[in-house]
Every structure is written in C-alpha cells, then in structure tokens.
Design a protein around this motif. Structure first.
Motif, PDB file in Angstrom:
ATOM      1  N   MET A 167       6.374 -27.019 -17.012  1.00 45.87           N
ATOM      2  CA  MET A 167       5.143 -27.688 -16.565  1.00 45.87           C
ATOM      3  C   MET A 167       5.176 -29.168 -16.938  1.00 45.87           C
ATOM      4  O   MET A 167       4.833 -30.025 -16.137  1.00 45.87           O
ATOM      5  CB  MET A 167       3.930 -27.004 -17.189  1.00 45.87           C
ATOM      6  CG  MET A 167       2.593 -27.606 -16.738  1.00 45.87           C
ATOM      7  SD  MET A 167       2.254 -27.371 -14.983  1.00 45.87           S
ATOM      8  CE  MET A 167       1.966 -25.592 -14.979  1.00 45.87           C
ATOM      9  N   ASN A 168       5.568 -29.494 -18.172  1.00 45.68           N
ATOM     10  CA  ASN A 168       5.667 -30.885 -18.604  1.00 45.68           C
ATOM     11  C   ASN A 168       6.683 -31.648 -17.772  1.00 45.68           C
ATOM     12  O   ASN A 168       6.501 -32.828 -17.451  1.00 45.68           O
ATOM     13  CB  ASN A 168       6.049 -30.963 -20.081  1.00 45.68           C
ATOM     14  CG  ASN A 168       4.891 -30.523 -20.974  1.00 45.68           C
ATOM     15  OD1 ASN A 168       3.736 -30.593 -20.571  1.00 45.68           O
ATOM     16  ND2 ASN A 168       5.213 -30.064 -22.176  1.00 45.68           N
ATOM     17  N   TYR A 169       7.766 -30.926 -17.414  1.00 50.82           N
ATOM     18  CA  TYR A 169       8.807 -31.551 -16.602  1.00 50.82           C
ATOM     19  C   TYR A 169       8.260 -31.932 -15.225  1.00 50.82           C
ATOM     20  O   TYR A 169       8.502 -33.028 -14.705  1.00 50.82           O
ATOM     21  CB  TYR A 169       9.992 -30.591 -16.467  1.00 50.82           C
ATOM     22  CG  TYR A 169      11.032 -31.069 -15.474  1.00 50.82           C
ATOM     23  CD1 TYR A 169      11.917 -32.099 -15.813  1.00 50.82           C
ATOM     24  CD2 TYR A 169      11.105 -30.506 -14.195  1.00 50.82           C
ATOM     25  CE1 TYR A 169      12.862 -32.538 -14.887  1.00 50.82           C
ATOM     26  CE2 TYR A 169      12.034 -30.944 -13.285  1.00 50.82           C
ATOM     27  CZ  TYR A 169      12.920 -31.966 -13.631  1.00 50.82           C
ATOM     28  OH  TYR A 169      13.833 -32.392 -12.719  1.00 50.82           O
ATOM     29  N   LEU A 170       7.476 -31.003 -14.632  1.00 48.89           N
ATOM     30  CA  LEU A 170       6.883 -31.259 -13.310  1.00 48.89           C
ATOM     31  C   LEU A 170       5.875 -32.404 -13.373  1.00 48.89           C
ATOM     32  O   LEU A 170       5.815 -33.245 -12.475  1.00 48.89           O
ATOM     33  CB  LEU A 170       6.213 -29.997 -12.772  1.00 48.89           C
ATOM     34  CG  LEU A 170       7.160 -28.846 -12.386  1.00 48.89           C
ATOM     35  CD1 LEU A 170       6.370 -27.613 -11.993  1.00 48.89           C
ATOM     36  CD2 LEU A 170       8.079 -29.284 -11.254  1.00 48.89           C
ATOM     37  N   ASN A 171       5.056 -32.425 -14.429  1.00 51.68           N
ATOM     38  CA  ASN A 171       4.071 -33.502 -14.574  1.00 51.68           C
ATOM     39  C   ASN A 171       4.759 -34.864 -14.736  1.00 51.68           C
ATOM     40  O   ASN A 171       4.314 -35.868 -14.171  1.00 51.68           O
ATOM     41  CB  ASN A 171       3.168 -33.246 -15.775  1.00 51.68           C
ATOM     42  CG  ASN A 171       2.183 -32.110 -15.507  1.00 51.68           C
ATOM     43  OD1 ASN A 171       1.895 -31.797 -14.354  1.00 51.68           O
ATOM     44  ND2 ASN A 171       1.694 -31.482 -16.569  1.00 51.68           N
ATOM     45  N   LYS A 172       5.871 -34.849 -15.519  1.00 53.58           N
ATOM     46  CA  LYS A 172       6.624 -36.087 -15.722  1.00 53.58           C
ATOM     47  C   LYS A 172       7.262 -36.555 -14.423  1.00 53.58           C
ATOM     48  O   LYS A 172       7.247 -37.748 -14.093  1.00 53.58           O
ATOM     49  CB  LYS A 172       7.691 -35.872 -16.791  1.00 53.58           C
ATOM     50  CG  LYS A 172       8.473 -37.145 -17.140  1.00 53.58           C
ATOM     51  CD  LYS A 172       9.476 -36.875 -18.239  1.00 53.58           C
ATOM     52  CE  LYS A 172      10.236 -38.151 -18.584  1.00 53.58           C
ATOM     53  NZ  LYS A 172      11.246 -37.891 -19.639  1.00 53.58           N
ATOM     54  N   LYS A 173       7.774 -35.603 -13.683  1.00 57.06           N
ATOM     55  CA  LYS A 173       8.405 -35.930 -12.402  1.00 57.06           C
ATOM     56  C   LYS A 173       7.380 -36.494 -11.416  1.00 57.06           C
ATOM     57  O   LYS A 173       7.640 -37.466 -10.706  1.00 57.06           O
ATOM     58  CB  LYS A 173       9.066 -34.681 -11.825  1.00 57.06           C
ATOM     59  CG  LYS A 173       9.933 -34.942 -10.609  1.00 57.06           C
ATOM     60  CD  LYS A 173      10.662 -33.690 -10.195  1.00 57.06           C
ATOM     61  CE  LYS A 173      11.577 -33.978  -9.012  1.00 57.06           C
ATOM     62  NZ  LYS A 173      12.303 -32.749  -8.579  1.00 57.06           N
TER      63      LYS A 173
ATOM     64  N   ARG B 248       4.558 -37.953 -12.251  1.00 64.27           N
ATOM     65  CA  ARG B 248       4.136 -39.262 -12.739  1.00 64.27           C
ATOM     66  C   ARG B 248       5.159 -40.331 -12.373  1.00 64.27           C
ATOM     67  O   ARG B 248       4.800 -41.427 -11.934  1.00 64.27           O
ATOM     68  CB  ARG B 248       3.946 -39.205 -14.250  1.00 64.27           C
ATOM     69  CG  ARG B 248       3.392 -40.501 -14.829  1.00 64.27           C
ATOM     70  CD  ARG B 248       3.008 -40.365 -16.296  1.00 64.27           C
ATOM     71  NE  ARG B 248       4.153 -40.030 -17.125  1.00 64.27           N
ATOM     72  CZ  ARG B 248       4.353 -38.826 -17.693  1.00 64.27           C
ATOM     73  NH1 ARG B 248       3.469 -37.850 -17.513  1.00 64.27           N
ATOM     74  NH2 ARG B 248       5.422 -38.598 -18.431  1.00 64.27           N
ATOM     75  N   ASN B 249       6.423 -40.009 -12.537  1.00 64.63           N
ATOM     76  CA  ASN B 249       7.481 -40.959 -12.188  1.00 64.63           C
ATOM     77  C   ASN B 249       7.484 -41.270 -10.695  1.00 64.63           C
ATOM     78  O   ASN B 249       7.715 -42.415 -10.282  1.00 64.63           O
ATOM     79  CB  ASN B 249       8.844 -40.408 -12.596  1.00 64.63           C
ATOM     80  CG  ASN B 249       9.015 -40.391 -14.105  1.00 64.63           C
ATOM     81  OD1 ASN B 249       8.303 -41.097 -14.838  1.00 64.63           O
ATOM     82  ND2 ASN B 249       9.944 -39.583 -14.586  1.00 64.63           N
ATOM     83  N   PHE B 250       7.210 -40.235  -9.893  1.00 64.49           N
ATOM     84  CA  PHE B 250       7.151 -40.438  -8.439  1.00 64.49           C
ATOM     85  C   PHE B 250       5.996 -41.361  -8.059  1.00 64.49           C
ATOM     86  O   PHE B 250       6.147 -42.253  -7.212  1.00 64.49           O
ATOM     87  CB  PHE B 250       6.998 -39.090  -7.727  1.00 64.49           C
ATOM     88  CG  PHE B 250       6.853 -39.219  -6.233  1.00 64.49           C
ATOM     89  CD1 PHE B 250       7.951 -39.509  -5.436  1.00 64.49           C
ATOM     90  CD2 PHE B 250       5.603 -39.076  -5.628  1.00 64.49           C
ATOM     91  CE1 PHE B 250       7.815 -39.636  -4.063  1.00 64.49           C
ATOM     92  CE2 PHE B 250       5.464 -39.206  -4.254  1.00 64.49           C
ATOM     93  CZ  PHE B 250       6.581 -39.481  -3.463  1.00 64.49           C
ATOM     94  N   ILE B 251       4.847 -41.168  -8.713  1.00 64.40           N
ATOM     95  CA  ILE B 251       3.677 -42.004  -8.439  1.00 64.40           C
ATOM     96  C   ILE B 251       3.960 -43.458  -8.825  1.00 64.40           C
ATOM     97  O   ILE B 251       3.653 -44.389  -8.081  1.00 64.40           O
ATOM     98  CB  ILE B 251       2.442 -41.476  -9.193  1.00 64.40           C
ATOM     99  CG1 ILE B 251       2.006 -40.117  -8.609  1.00 64.40           C
ATOM    100  CG2 ILE B 251       1.287 -42.482  -9.117  1.00 64.40           C
ATOM    101  CD1 ILE B 251       0.917 -39.428  -9.405  1.00 64.40           C
ATOM    102  N   ILE B 252       4.599 -43.623 -10.010  1.00 66.80           N
ATOM    103  CA  ILE B 252       4.949 -44.970 -10.462  1.00 66.80           C
ATOM    104  C   ILE B 252       5.921 -45.620  -9.480  1.00 66.80           C
ATOM    105  O   ILE B 252       5.783 -46.796  -9.116  1.00 66.80           O
ATOM    106  CB  ILE B 252       5.564 -44.933 -11.873  1.00 66.80           C
ATOM    107  CG1 ILE B 252       4.507 -44.500 -12.893  1.00 66.80           C
ATOM    108  CG2 ILE B 252       6.147 -46.299 -12.253  1.00 66.80           C
ATOM    109  CD1 ILE B 252       5.053 -44.239 -14.284  1.00 66.80           C
ATOM    110  N   TYR B 253       6.883 -44.821  -9.042  1.00 61.41           N
ATOM    111  CA  TYR B 253       7.872 -45.323  -8.086  1.00 61.41           C
ATOM    112  C   TYR B 253       7.203 -45.779  -6.789  1.00 61.41           C
ATOM    113  O   TYR B 253       7.486 -46.873  -6.264  1.00 61.41           O
ATOM    114  CB  TYR B 253       8.900 -44.220  -7.802  1.00 61.41           C
ATOM    115  CG  TYR B 253       9.834 -44.544  -6.645  1.00 61.41           C
ATOM    116  CD1 TYR B 253      10.902 -45.429  -6.808  1.00 61.41           C
ATOM    117  CD2 TYR B 253       9.631 -43.956  -5.394  1.00 61.41           C
ATOM    118  CE1 TYR B 253      11.745 -45.716  -5.748  1.00 61.41           C
ATOM    119  CE2 TYR B 253      10.466 -44.240  -4.336  1.00 61.41           C
ATOM    120  CZ  TYR B 253      11.520 -45.130  -4.517  1.00 61.41           C
ATOM    121  OH  TYR B 253      12.349 -45.406  -3.457  1.00 61.41           O
ATOM    122  N   MET B 254       6.282 -44.969  -6.265  1.00 62.90           N
ATOM    123  CA  MET B 254       5.607 -45.299  -5.012  1.00 62.90           C
ATOM    124  C   MET B 254       4.728 -46.548  -5.171  1.00 62.90           C
ATOM    125  O   MET B 254       4.661 -47.391  -4.266  1.00 62.90           O
ATOM    126  CB  MET B 254       4.748 -44.127  -4.547  1.00 62.90           C
ATOM    127  CG  MET B 254       5.545 -42.917  -4.071  1.00 62.90           C
ATOM    128  SD  MET B 254       6.692 -43.325  -2.737  1.00 62.90           S
ATOM    129  CE  MET B 254       5.560 -43.879  -1.467  1.00 62.90           C
TER     130      MET B 254
END
Length: 358
Positions: A1-7, A9-15
């Motif tokens: 779950m933490n991995y998915l949330n981190k992923k 979050r990183n995607f949102i930051i990237y966008m």
C-alpha cells in the motif's frame, strides 16, 4: 500500500512538473511573440509624444494629463493641463480659472494640425474673456465624449471648472465611429477596444470595453524605453501573457467582425444624437449653455436630417452650422476638405459660434 501511494505521489509530482514546464515553454514562446509586436510598434511610435495615450476603464483610452512635447513632425506643440485638457506650450499646467468654455470631441475639436491658440475652443474663449478647457481627443467618438464628460463629473473636475459654455464638436464620421468598439488608434497587431453604443431588447446602452490596461502599460514602456528586450520587459510580458492572450484573441475576433458590428448595429443616427445630447444635458448644469458645432469635411457638407431633428427636440441646445460659416467667411475648401480644419476654418467656426451666442 505504501509503495502504491508513493508511486501515485511521484506520478502526480511528475505530471505537475511536466505541466509547469509546458506552461513555461508556452509562456516563453508567447513572450517573444508579444515582444516582436511591441518592438514593431516602438520602432513606429506614431505621431504623439510617448505616454500621450493612457488606459481608461470606461472609455478604453484617453489623453494623458501633464503631457508636453512636439507632435512627430514638429508642426505643432502637444501639451495638457493637470486636469487633462489641451493648453498652449507656455501655459502653466497647474493653474486654472473656473467659468470657461469647455469643448468635447475628437481630433477635429482638439485641433490636430494647429496650435492650441488657433483652435475654435480657444478663439471663442479668448473673445469672451474666458479660460478654455479643450477636451477634444484624437480618435474619440460621441460615446467616448459622453463617457469622458461623466468621468469629469464623477472626479469633481466639472465642479472645479464650472464651465459656462460647452461646445460639442460634431462631424459626419463620428456616427459610425460611435457604433464600433475599434477606434482609429486600434491596430491589427495589438487591437484595443473602446466603449460604443448598442441596442437590444432592453433599449439603447453603452457597451464598455474589456480591460486592456496591461497592453497600454507595455506599449508605453516600449515607447519610453525603446524596442530592445530587457529583463524588466521580459518579466512584465511573461507575467502578462495569460491576460494578453485573452485580450488578443477576443479583440482579434471582434476586429475581424468590425464591419459587421457597425452594419448590424440597430441604433439610428437620431437615436445616437438624442442619447448623446440627453446624456450631456443630464451631466451639465442647466445654467450651462450647450452648443453643437457641426463641421464640414467637404463642400456642401450639410448636417443630416437626423441631427437637425435631434437638435429640434433639444430646445436648449444652440446649433452652429459650420458649413454655413465657411461660406459666410469665404474659407477655402483647402482649409477643411478631407483634412483636419486649418486655422481659417477654426476662426470661421469661432466667429459663427460667437454670433449664435449673442
């Protein structure tokens, strides 16, 4: 779950980073495009001293107070009082006297191509021993003049000047000019809108322009500082790009349909004159004498029936027929035909106005 949330979050930051970069690139490209347009304008600054025209939220543009300098060909001097009206080169821009002759109109009233003391406004005032307040502005229409008068009233300037006589400069070209949002100072590169008269189911009204303040500020900056791009200019344009794009696109669309706006305008000449005269009468004291001065642009350029009907319906207005005046005083057509009135024409208009005031 933490991995998915981190992923996620990183995607949102990237966008967000991608969107910001796209916006920055887009803004930068448009900044240089806008600079190119302003650069062209600065290289061809026009006839008036830098800063002569300023943004006005009600009219769209106006002539600036405290301007001083020669017109581009040095044929006459351009100077304005702190209250905004035209004065002569050696006149004090801070002192004033009340109870004078106030005029409203376009460049014909302003006295384009002649000195301030040669204008009919100044000639009438001098003959009566009164001060002159020449509020003619190049590119103005009847609607602009009306909004200007209301602005002078709202700002308390009319209460200060207390004019005893008001002269409304009139000629055949101002009817259509009053029906379009694009005054003569507008351009295809950087179109600027102004107030105009329109009619719908609710009646006749003034349609006010969208804000172009940032466009005026940038144009003034380029005219004063020159065409070269500086960090200061880049930052100002970059910050203004979204607003500038909105103004440019909207005005460009309207500019393309400018003829359609005039042809589809349902306001008749009589309704326009009646609206203008009624507005002026409501602004000025009933002790103020209101004069309509019709000025010809060619031989036998008589006032039309709609103007004469409106004058007849406004019994307190004094009408001066400039076409009769130029014939009466033997003014050559070379003094007014297809051009701004020259000194002899202004003198004829002043003499005939003084005769009507007797």
């Amino acid at each position: 779950m933490n991995y998915l949330n981190k992923k996620r979050r990183n995607f949102i930051i990237y966008m967000v980073v991608v969107i910001v970069l796209i916006f920055a690139v887009f803004n930068t490209v448009l900044t240089f495009k806008i600079h190119n347009q302003l650069e062209k304008m600065a290289q061809n600054p026009g006839r008036w001293p830098a800063g002569a025209y300023v943004y006005d939220p009600g009219i769209g543009f106006d002539f600036s107070p405290n301007i001083s300098g020669y017109i581009s060909d040095s044929s006459y001097y351009v100077k304005s009082h702190k209250f905004g009206y035209r004065i002569a080169e050696n006149d004090d821009p801070d002192t004033y006297q009340s109870g004078g002759v106030l005029s409203l109109g376009c460049s014909v009233t302003y006295g384009d191509e002649v000195e301030s003391d040669q204008t009919f406004t100044q000639l009438i005032a001098d003959s009566l021993g009164l001060p002159a307040y020449n509020y003619g502005v190049s590119s103005f229409s009847y609607i602009h003049a009306l909004v200007k008068a209301q602005k002078l009233n709202d700002n308390g300037i009319l209460d200060t000047l207390r004019p005893s006589i008001v002269v409304l400069g009139c000629w055949r070209g101002l009817t259509n000019r009053s029906r379009t949002p694009f005054p003569p100072i507008a351009s295809k590169n950087i179109p600027l809108t102004a107030a105009f008269i329109t009619k719908n189911d609710d009646g006749i009204m003034i349609k006010y322009p969208i804000s172009t303040q940032q466009v005026f500020e940038l144009a003034t900056l380029y005219r004063k500082d020159g065409p070269n791009l500086s960090i200061k200019k880049f930052i100002k344009i970059f910050a203004a790009v979204p607003k500038f794009v909105y103004i440019f696109v909207k005005n460009k669309m309207m500019y393309g349909n400018a003829r359609g706006i005039i042809s589809n305008n349902k306001v008749s000449d009589y309704e326009l004159y009646d609206f203008y005269f009624t507005g002026i009468e409501n602004i000025f004291s009933n002790k103020t004498k209101i004069i309509v001065l019709h000025m010809p642009t060619k031989l036998n350029d008589r006032p039309n029936d709609e103007l004469l009907k409106a004058i007849a319906d406004h019994t307190n207005i004094i009408f001066v027929d400039g076409e009769s005046a130029v014939k009466k005083y033997n003014v050559s057509t070379s003094e007014y035909q297809g051009k701004h009135p020259q000194p002899e024409a202004h003198m004829a208009y002043a003499k005939e106005t003084l005769n009507r005031l007797k």
